[in-house]
Design a protein around this motif. Structure first.
Motif, mmCIF file in Angstrom:
data_model
loop_
_atom_site.group_PDB
_atom_site.id
_atom_site.type_symbol
_atom_site.label_atom_id
_atom_site.label_comp_id
_atom_site.label_asym_id
_atom_site.label_seq_id
_atom_site.Cartn_x
_atom_site.Cartn_y
_atom_site.Cartn_z
ATOM 1 N N THR A 123 1.029 -0.702 0.318
ATOM 2 C CA THR A 123 -0.139 0.094 0.065
ATOM 3 C C THR A 123 0.739 0.911 0.067
ATOM 4 O O THR A 123 2.305 1.007 0.610
ATOM 5 C CB THR A 123 -0.811 0.211 1.380
ATOM 6 O OG1 THR A 123 -1.395 1.297 1.070
ATOM 7 C CG2 THR A 123 0.183 -0.189 2.552
ATOM 8 N N ARG A 179 -3.795 3.692 -2.359
ATOM 9 C CA ARG A 179 -4.420 2.181 -2.251
ATOM 10 C C ARG A 179 -4.000 0.659 -2.034
ATOM 11 O O ARG A 179 -2.605 1.271 -1.640
ATOM 12 C CB ARG A 179 -4.344 2.148 -4.320
ATOM 13 C CG ARG A 179 -2.604 2.276 -5.262
ATOM 14 C CD ARG A 179 -1.816 2.609 -4.768
ATOM 15 N NE ARG A 179 -1.143 3.197 -5.755
ATOM 16 C CZ ARG A 179 -0.661 2.735 -6.687
ATOM 17 N NH1 ARG A 179 -1.609 2.469 -7.556
ATOM 18 N NH2 ARG A 179 0.673 3.810 -7.428
ATOM 19 N N MET A 180 -4.113 0.082 -2.096
ATOM 20 C CA MET A 180 -3.867 -1.074 -1.295
ATOM 21 C C MET A 180 -3.499 -2.061 -2.404
ATOM 22 O O MET A 180 -5.572 -2.369 -3.630
ATOM 23 C CB MET A 180 -4.328 -1.026 -0.039
ATOM 24 C CG MET A 180 -3.966 -2.485 1.341
ATOM 25 S SD MET A 180 -4.719 -2.000 2.415
ATOM 26 C CE MET A 180 -5.304 -4.270 1.842
ATOM 27 N N TYR A 213 -2.960 -3.170 8.563
ATOM 28 C CA TYR A 213 -3.546 -2.864 7.151
ATOM 29 C C TYR A 213 -5.007 -3.279 6.965
ATOM 30 O O TYR A 213 -5.986 -3.261 6.157
ATOM 31 C CB TYR A 213 -3.189 -3.700 5.092
ATOM 32 C CG TYR A 213 -2.935 -4.975 5.654
ATOM 33 C CD1 TYR A 213 -3.733 -5.986 4.534
ATOM 34 C CD2 TYR A 213 -2.317 -5.574 6.188
ATOM 35 C CE1 TYR A 213 -4.432 -7.021 5.022
ATOM 36 C CE2 TYR A 213 -2.199 -7.374 7.119
ATOM 37 C CZ TYR A 213 -3.030 -8.022 5.526
ATOM 38 O OH TYR A 213 -3.313 -9.481 5.456
#
Lengths: 372, 383
Positions: A173, A177-178, A243
């Protein structure tokens, strides 16, 4: 050290290790290959400050030894020697001179003592995981594009590998965005509770592995053994951000759209987007997705309308087209013209999830929308 | 090379060794002291001792074995755990990957010179600043795990040359360092460092090296005879680098040139044309070590005059052979503001480093000294 080696083998080996040789470095030793001969096994090692690649080939060895050979000069010479025949290489560890003999020529190079080369600490207490070729390539390919290049968040400059018995997860990430890839264990389960952050450069190299890989992780390094080649990299010595917390579980609006069509629409419309903000707008109705961009500076605008399936009506959301395009493009590597992607939303300012329409688990992209 | 190879800094060396042995080495050190007293040489010794695979350790000292793999790498300064950061010329890339080949070669050469002479001043021609990009590169490298076992040592050479952006970018790293990392800042002008940087480091002041230690060093290295060494060391300000630079120079001849220059600057009305001629002669050829020597000699002369003015004819001075001339000078100008003159000379040295036209540097300095000295004569109390 003395050995005779077939030119095609030598050329292939050098091509594999050369990516780790820095063009120029303040550490002069890094501009060299470490060449080690043990019996008939000849190992080339190349390193930069971040990672090192080693490759072993079989040669007709006569005298064991180790020496540093100037990498670029040696590689340029080997390239010019053609791809047939053999060369005899003699290295004198006392004078550090390397002598390369072909049927028609002889060349001499000044090397350095192998003692000056950086050594990688032994992997004594490492944990090991075997990853299938396709899985590793998938973990690398689908994540590396999302890695951050910003130095102020060092933990995000690598891909986070997390092993948990039955599954292995790779996450990258950059805060906007990831990407998350989950692969299942094969015959041998993965280790449990193994986590590490692999720098993006090493992950780039893993994209092209040609056989199953064994990954060893120690406290400071990770080593990928791919056949006769090993890629050893330093780890990002930071804690990876949690995350999981940013993946929304309550995205109730679902859009199903053809990947090829939506990508083409974004590409065309983005030509008219503002070059700085890169904004595009999605206006989604039950059956129609309209992609729109507008640049007030130049006065240009563009709209594309494509069919879709949407669970709601009249939803508008904005994106940075670059992030969106990369996320959708990386949903799969196969060139399947009929692949559909599932995009889920909650509100226009909450994270958007993009997955293959058929499988929401193994591959997930998250893109933050922008306010427009 | 053992710690003792860093001459005249036994106290600092002992302090650092004790810190290593008791595992209390600070994460950030600021070694201050004039150029050429061995600040970065101490940093290299620190790296050598903390990375050696088989060091000789006692209760208070640690000495590298000088034989292991790590020591071999340290000898040529090619150890991955040792990194130097120094000023770069304007317009060059910050990260090593983007640098042009000739700059890398200059950096390689600087490292090679440093490995053979621990007192070599690492400076790239035309280099002015340590930039934010270089500090970011260090931070990136420190965010990765260590390449080799041991302690990572980052040496920021002449840290005051960091831009304010670079300094500010460095604060967090200095405050929250990674374990097993020591950042050593060396500076000959620590007053120019941001207070926020200084407060995050443990400060160690490296004193000037005693003249007799300097003499025996120069003689032991076979650089000159004892007589020659004794001639230059009084003007070297306790700095090995300066002493070495001055060795090739005719110190006495240069001193008489400086005294003549000062005399010309202090003459009556028609001094200007002669002064410019003398300055032209001094700056001809732009021989930087010579010009620096001149400024150093000038500073020593002024200091000696003040010493005589304050302590009388028998005051301990460096230009002992010129006691008569200095006493005459002190009688006329002994009340001058020596501190401001010395500050002006310092500024002139800095200007030469920044490649300001030497004629202008000298002219400005001499006019400023003339003003200060005449002012002192007017104000001097009539006893």
């Amino acid at each position: 050290m003395k050995f005779t080696v077939a030119l095609p083998d030598l050329q292939k080996a050098l091509q594999k290790v050369l990516p780790a040789v820095p063009t120029k470095s303040t550490m002069a030793v890094l501009e060299h290959f470490l060449v080690t001969l043990k019996g008939s096994e000849l190992t080339f090692t190349a390193s930069d400050p971040e990672l090192s690649i080693a490759l072993t080939i079989l040669v007709a060895g006569e005298v064991d030894g180790a020496l540093l050979i100037p990498a670029r000069q040696f590689n340029d010479l080997v390239k010019e020697l053609g791809s047939a025949g053999t060369v005899e290489i003699t290295a004198d560890e006392m004078t550090n001179l390397v002598d390369v003999r072909t049927p028609t020529g002889s060349y001499e190079m000044k090397g350095l003592s192998a003692n000056e080369y950086p050594s990688i600490p032994a992997f004594g207490e490492s944990t090991q995981a075997t990853i299938k070729r396709d899985d590793l390539a998938r973990m690398a390919n689908k994540t590396v594009f999302a890695v951050s290049t910003e130095e102020y968040r060092p933990s995000m400059t690598g891909v986070f590998f997390q092993f948990n018995g039955g599954t292995a997860t790779a996450v990258a990430t950059d805060g906007f965005r990831m990407s998350r890839v989950i692969v299942q264990a094969g015959a041998n389960p993965f280790p449990t509770n193994l986590e590490c952050i692999i720098p993006a450069r090493a992950v780039e190299l893993l994209r092209k592995v040609d056989t199953d890989a064994v990954m060893d992780v120690s406290t400071t390094h990770a080593r990928f053994t791919v056949g006769m080649q090993t890629i050893t990299t330093r780890l990002v010595d930071e804690k990876y951000p949690p995350y999981q917390n940013v993946i929304p579980a309550d995205n109730d609006k679902t859009l199903i759209v053809n990947q090829r069509e939506v990508l083409a629409a974004i590409k065309r419309v983005s030509l008219f987007a503002n070059a700085n903000t890169k904004h595009v707008r999605f206006s989604i109705d039950e059956r129609v997705l309209s992609v729109h961009s507008e640049d007030e500076d130049s006065g240009g605008k563009g709209t594309e309308t494509i069919p879709c399936e949407f669970s709601h009506n009249g939803f508008v959301v904005g994106f940075n087209y670059r992030f969106l395009e990369e996320a959708i493009k990386n949903i799969t590597a196969d060139d399947d013209p009929d692949l559909s992607v599932r995009v889920t939303f909650s509100t226009p300012v909450r994270a958007v999830l993009i997955t293959p329409a058929s499988d929401a688990e193994s591959l997930l992209m998250l893109v933050m929308p922008v306010k427009i | 090379m053992p710690w003792s190879s860093v001459i005249g800094q036994q106290n600092i060396a002992a302090l650092l060794q004790r810190a290593i042995v008791s595992n209390r080495l600070p994460h950030a050190l600021l070694l201050s002291g004039r150029e050429g007293v061995g600040k970065s040489a101490l940093a290299v010794e620190l790296a050598r001792a903390t990375n050696c695979e088989a060091p000789h350790v006692s209760d208070y000292s640690i000495e590298a074995c000088n034989e292991c793999h790590s020591c071999t790498q340290m000898r040529s300064l090619q150890h991955p755990n040792l990194r130097f950061v120094m000023s770069l010329p304007a317009g060059t890339a910050d990260a090593e990957n983007d640098m042009k080949a000739d700059l890398i070669e200059d950096l390689q050469q600087a490292l090679a010179n440093k490995s053979t002479n621990p007192y070599h001043q690492m400076r790239i021609e035309g280099a002015t600043q340590i930039r934010i990009g270089q500090i970011r590169d260090v931070k990136r490298s420190l965010s990765l795990s260590a390449t080799q076992r041991g302690r990572r040592v980052v040496v920021i050479v002449e840290a005051h040359e960091m831009t304010s952006e670079a300094s500010n970018a460095f604060l967090k790293t200095l405050e929250e360092p990674h374990p097993n990392v020591t950042i050593v800042l060396t500076s000959s002008r620590p007053e120019r460092l941001l207070q926020t940087i200084v407060s995050r480091c443990q400060q160690l002041a490296c004193p000037p090296i005693d003249d007799d230690v300097l003499v025996s060093y120069l003689v032991d290295k076979g650089l000159c005879t004892t007589t020659e060494a004794q001639l230059v060391t009084p003007f070297a300000d306790g700095s090995v680098t300066r002493a070495r630079d001055f060795l090739g120079e005719d110190v006495q001849g240069n001193r008489s040139d400086v005294v003549e220059l000062l005399r010309t600057a202090l003459r009556g009305r028609d001094f200007r044309a002669d002064l410019v001629d003398r300055i032209r002669a001094i700056t001809d050829g732009r021989n930087k070590p010579r010009m620096e020597l001149m400024l150093s000699l000038l500073a020593v002369w002024i200091r000696d005059a003040k010493a005589i003015a304050v302590a009388g004819y028998d005051a301990p001075i460096q230009n002992a052979d010129q006691r008569e001339a200095l006493t005459r000078f002190a009688t006329s100008f002994g009340h001058a503001d020596v501190a401001s003159i010395l500050a002006d000379i310092e500024k002139a040295v800095g200007a030469l480093h920044r490649n300001v036209t030497p004629v202008l540097v000298f002219l400005r300095l001499m006019l400023s000294i003339r003003r200060s000295l005449f002012h002192a004569r007017v104000k001097a109390p009539t006893a």
